[in-house]
Design a protein around this motif. Sequence first.
Motif, PDB file in Angstrom:
ATOM      1  N   LEU A   3      66.735  98.889  65.083  1.00 24.69           N
ATOM      2  CA  LEU A   3      66.486  97.470  64.898  1.00 24.69           C
ATOM      3  C   LEU A   3      67.352  96.891  63.785  1.00 24.69           C
ATOM      4  O   LEU A   3      67.936  95.811  63.941  1.00 24.69           O
ATOM      5  N   SER A   4      67.459  97.586  62.668  1.00 23.22           N
ATOM      6  CA  SER A   4      68.223  97.053  61.539  1.00 23.22           C
ATOM      7  C   SER A   4      69.687  96.839  61.917  1.00 23.22           C
ATOM      8  O   SER A   4      70.281  95.804  61.586  1.00 23.22           O
ATOM      9  N   LYS A   5      70.270  97.775  62.632  1.00 22.77           N
ATOM     10  CA  LYS A   5      71.663  97.646  63.049  1.00 22.77           C
ATOM     11  C   LYS A   5      71.821  96.480  64.023  1.00 22.77           C
ATOM     12  O   LYS A   5      72.761  95.686  63.918  1.00 22.77           O
ATOM     13  N   PHE A   6      70.897  96.364  64.971  1.00 25.77           N
ATOM     14  CA  PHE A   6      70.932  95.268  65.933  1.00 25.77           C
ATOM     15  C   PHE A   6      70.886  93.913  65.232  1.00 25.77           C
ATOM     16  O   PHE A   6      71.704  93.025  65.496  1.00 25.77           O
ATOM     17  N   LEU A   7      69.934  93.743  64.324  1.00 29.00           N
ATOM     18  CA  LEU A   7      69.785  92.461  63.634  1.00 29.00           C
ATOM     19  C   LEU A   7      70.997  92.131  62.780  1.00 29.00           C
ATOM     20  O   LEU A   7      71.460  90.981  62.763  1.00 29.00           O
ATOM     21  N   LEU A   8      71.516  93.106  62.066  1.00 24.52           N
ATOM     22  CA  LEU A   8      72.686  92.863  61.233  1.00 24.52           C
ATOM     23  C   LEU A   8      73.901  92.484  62.075  1.00 24.52           C
ATOM     24  O   LEU A   8      74.653  91.564  61.726  1.00 24.52           O
ATOM     25  N   GLN A   9      74.089  93.157  63.204  1.00 24.60           N
ATOM     26  CA  GLN A   9      75.206  92.818  64.086  1.00 24.60           C
ATOM     27  C   GLN A   9      75.019  91.433  64.700  1.00 24.60           C
ATOM     28  O   GLN A   9      75.951  90.624  64.736  1.00 24.60           O
ATOM     29  N   LEU A  10      73.821  91.155  65.185  1.00 24.09           N
ATOM     30  CA  LEU A  10      73.547  89.863  65.804  1.00 24.09           C
ATOM     31  C   LEU A  10      73.752  88.731  64.812  1.00 24.09           C
ATOM     32  O   LEU A  10      74.462  87.757  65.091  1.00 24.09           O
ATOM     33  N   MET A  11      73.152  88.822  63.646  1.00 24.44           N
ATOM     34  CA  MET A  11      73.273  87.765  62.644  1.00 24.44           C
ATOM     35  C   MET A  11      74.721  87.624  62.177  1.00 24.44           C
ATOM     36  O   MET A  11      75.202  86.514  61.937  1.00 24.44           O
ATOM     37  N   GLY A  12      75.435  88.739  62.083  1.00 21.89           N
ATOM     38  CA  GLY A  12      76.843  88.686  61.703  1.00 21.89           C
ATOM     39  C   GLY A  12      77.682  87.932  62.729  1.00 21.89           C
ATOM     40  O   GLY A  12      78.528  87.106  62.376  1.00 21.89           O
ATOM     41  N   LEU A  13      77.435  88.191  64.012  1.00 23.15           N
ATOM     42  CA  LEU A  13      78.181  87.496  65.065  1.00 23.15           C
ATOM     43  C   LEU A  13      77.815  86.011  65.121  1.00 23.15           C
ATOM     44  O   LEU A  13      78.681  85.166  65.344  1.00 23.15           O
ATOM     45  N   LEU A  14      76.557  85.700  64.919  1.00 23.51           N
ATOM     46  CA  LEU A  14      76.154  84.292  64.878  1.00 23.51           C
ATOM     47  C   LEU A  14      76.835  83.582  63.710  1.00 23.51           C
ATOM     48  O   LEU A  14      77.323  82.457  63.853  1.00 23.51           O
ATOM     49  N   GLN A  16      79.683  84.478  62.261  1.00 15.96           N
ATOM     50  CA  GLN A  16      81.121  84.388  62.548  1.00 15.96           C
ATOM     51  C   GLN A  16      81.441  83.183  63.417  1.00 15.96           C
ATOM     52  O   GLN A  16      82.493  82.553  63.258  1.00 15.96           O
ATOM     53  N   ARG A  17      80.543  82.869  64.333  1.00 18.94           N
ATOM     54  CA  ARG A  17      80.756  81.730  65.236  1.00 18.94           C
ATOM     55  C   ARG A  17      80.157  80.440  64.688  1.00 18.94           C
ATOM     56  O   ARG A  17      80.099  79.450  65.388  1.00 18.94           O
ATOM     57  N   ASP A  18      79.707  80.485  63.443  1.00 22.15           N
ATOM     58  CA  ASP A  18      79.130  79.316  62.771  1.00 22.15           C
ATOM     59  C   ASP A  18      77.984  78.712  63.582  1.00 22.15           C
ATOM     60  O   ASP A  18      77.892  77.491  63.751  1.00 22.15           O
ATOM     61  N   MET A  19      77.111  79.589  64.097  1.00 20.90           N
ATOM     62  CA  MET A  19      75.967  79.168  64.897  1.00 20.90           C
ATOM     63  C   MET A  19      74.709  79.219  64.029  1.00 20.90           C
ATOM     64  O   MET A  19      74.313  80.282  63.567  1.00 20.90           O
ATOM     65  N   SER A  20      74.107  78.070  63.818  1.00 20.66           N
ATOM     66  CA  SER A  20      72.887  78.002  63.007  1.00 20.66           C
ATOM     67  C   SER A  20      71.779  78.796  63.683  1.00 20.66           C
ATOM     68  O   SER A  20      71.616  78.739  64.898  1.00 20.66           O
ATOM     69  N   HIS A  21      71.001  79.513  62.870  1.00 19.76           N
ATOM     70  CA  HIS A  21      69.893  80.302  63.390  1.00 19.76           C
ATOM     71  C   HIS A  21      68.864  80.502  62.288  1.00 19.76           C
ATOM     72  O   HIS A  21      69.178  80.374  61.104  1.00 19.76           O
ATOM     73  N   CYS A  22      67.647  80.795  62.703  1.00 27.00           N
ATOM     74  CA  CYS A  22      66.557  80.944  61.752  1.00 27.00           C
ATOM     75  C   CYS A  22      65.523  81.897  62.349  1.00 27.00           C
ATOM     76  O   CYS A  22      65.137  81.740  63.511  1.00 27.00           O
ATOM     77  N   ILE A  23      65.088  82.872  61.575  1.00 26.94           N
ATOM     78  CA  ILE A  23      63.963  83.713  61.989  1.00 26.94           C
ATOM     79  C   ILE A  23      62.702  82.965  61.579  1.00 26.94           C
ATOM     80  O   ILE A  23      62.521  82.625  60.410  1.00 26.94           O
ATOM     81  N   ASP A  40      61.089  86.064  66.542  1.00 22.50           N
ATOM     82  CA  ASP A  40      61.409  84.773  67.135  1.00 22.50           C
ATOM     83  C   ASP A  40      62.561  84.173  66.354  1.00 22.50           C
ATOM     84  O   ASP A  40      62.457  83.952  65.144  1.00 22.50           O
ATOM     85  N   ILE A  41      63.666  83.914  67.054  1.00 23.08           N
ATOM     86  CA  ILE A  41      64.851  83.367  66.418  1.00 23.08           C
ATOM     87  C   ILE A  41      65.109  81.985  66.999  1.00 23.08           C
ATOM     88  O   ILE A  41      65.219  81.821  68.212  1.00 23.08           O
ATOM     89  N   LEU A  42      65.201  81.005  66.133  1.00 20.47           N
ATOM     90  CA  LEU A  42      65.471  79.633  66.532  1.00 20.47           C
ATOM     91  C   LEU A  42      66.976  79.392  66.503  1.00 20.47           C
ATOM     92  O   LEU A  42      67.639  79.722  65.519  1.00 20.47           O
ATOM     93  N   ILE A  43      67.502  78.862  67.611  1.00 20.24           N
ATOM     94  CA  ILE A  43      68.912  78.488  67.690  1.00 20.24           C
ATOM     95  C   ILE A  43      69.003  77.080  68.266  1.00 20.24           C
ATOM     96  O   ILE A  43      68.025  76.560  68.808  1.00 20.24           O
ATOM     97  N   ARG A  44      70.175  76.473  68.147  1.00 20.04           N
ATOM     98  CA  ARG A  44      70.381  75.167  68.774  1.00 20.04           C
ATOM     99  C   ARG A  44      70.357  75.332  70.288  1.00 20.04           C
ATOM    100  O   ARG A  44      70.891  76.308  70.833  1.00 20.04           O
ATOM    101  N   TRP A  45      69.755  74.390  70.960  1.00 15.38           N
ATOM    102  CA  TRP A  45      69.652  74.414  72.426  1.00 15.38           C
ATOM    103  C   TRP A  45      71.045  74.541  73.047  1.00 15.38           C
ATOM    104  O   TRP A  45      71.237  75.273  74.016  1.00 15.38           O
TER     105      TRP A  45
END
Length: 80
Positions: A3-14, A16-23, A40-45
């Motif tokens: 899980l830790s690796k998944f979250l770190l990779q996911l948040m890193g890619l978000l 990098q693409r300047d995509m706002s997100h919030c847990i 639950d992760i909130l992203i722009r529609w």
Amino acid sequence: MPLSKFLLQLMGLLDQRDMSHCILRNYQGLPGKNVGNDIDILIRWTDRSAVREILSLLKGVKITGYLERPYGNIRGSSLV
């Protein structure tokens, strides 16, 4: 994939693409411990397709389903 690796990779890619997100909740202990049993992760529609693409790029991750909840979309607002 842990899980830790998944979250770190996911948040890193978000980031990098300047995509706002919030847990939304139960973030205490992350990325190593998931106290709420789900995340639950909130992203722009408008970013939903790009997020699915990002998830498909992560090695060792298989998407078995996801939820889109458009009623959470507040038009005209943005995350800071």
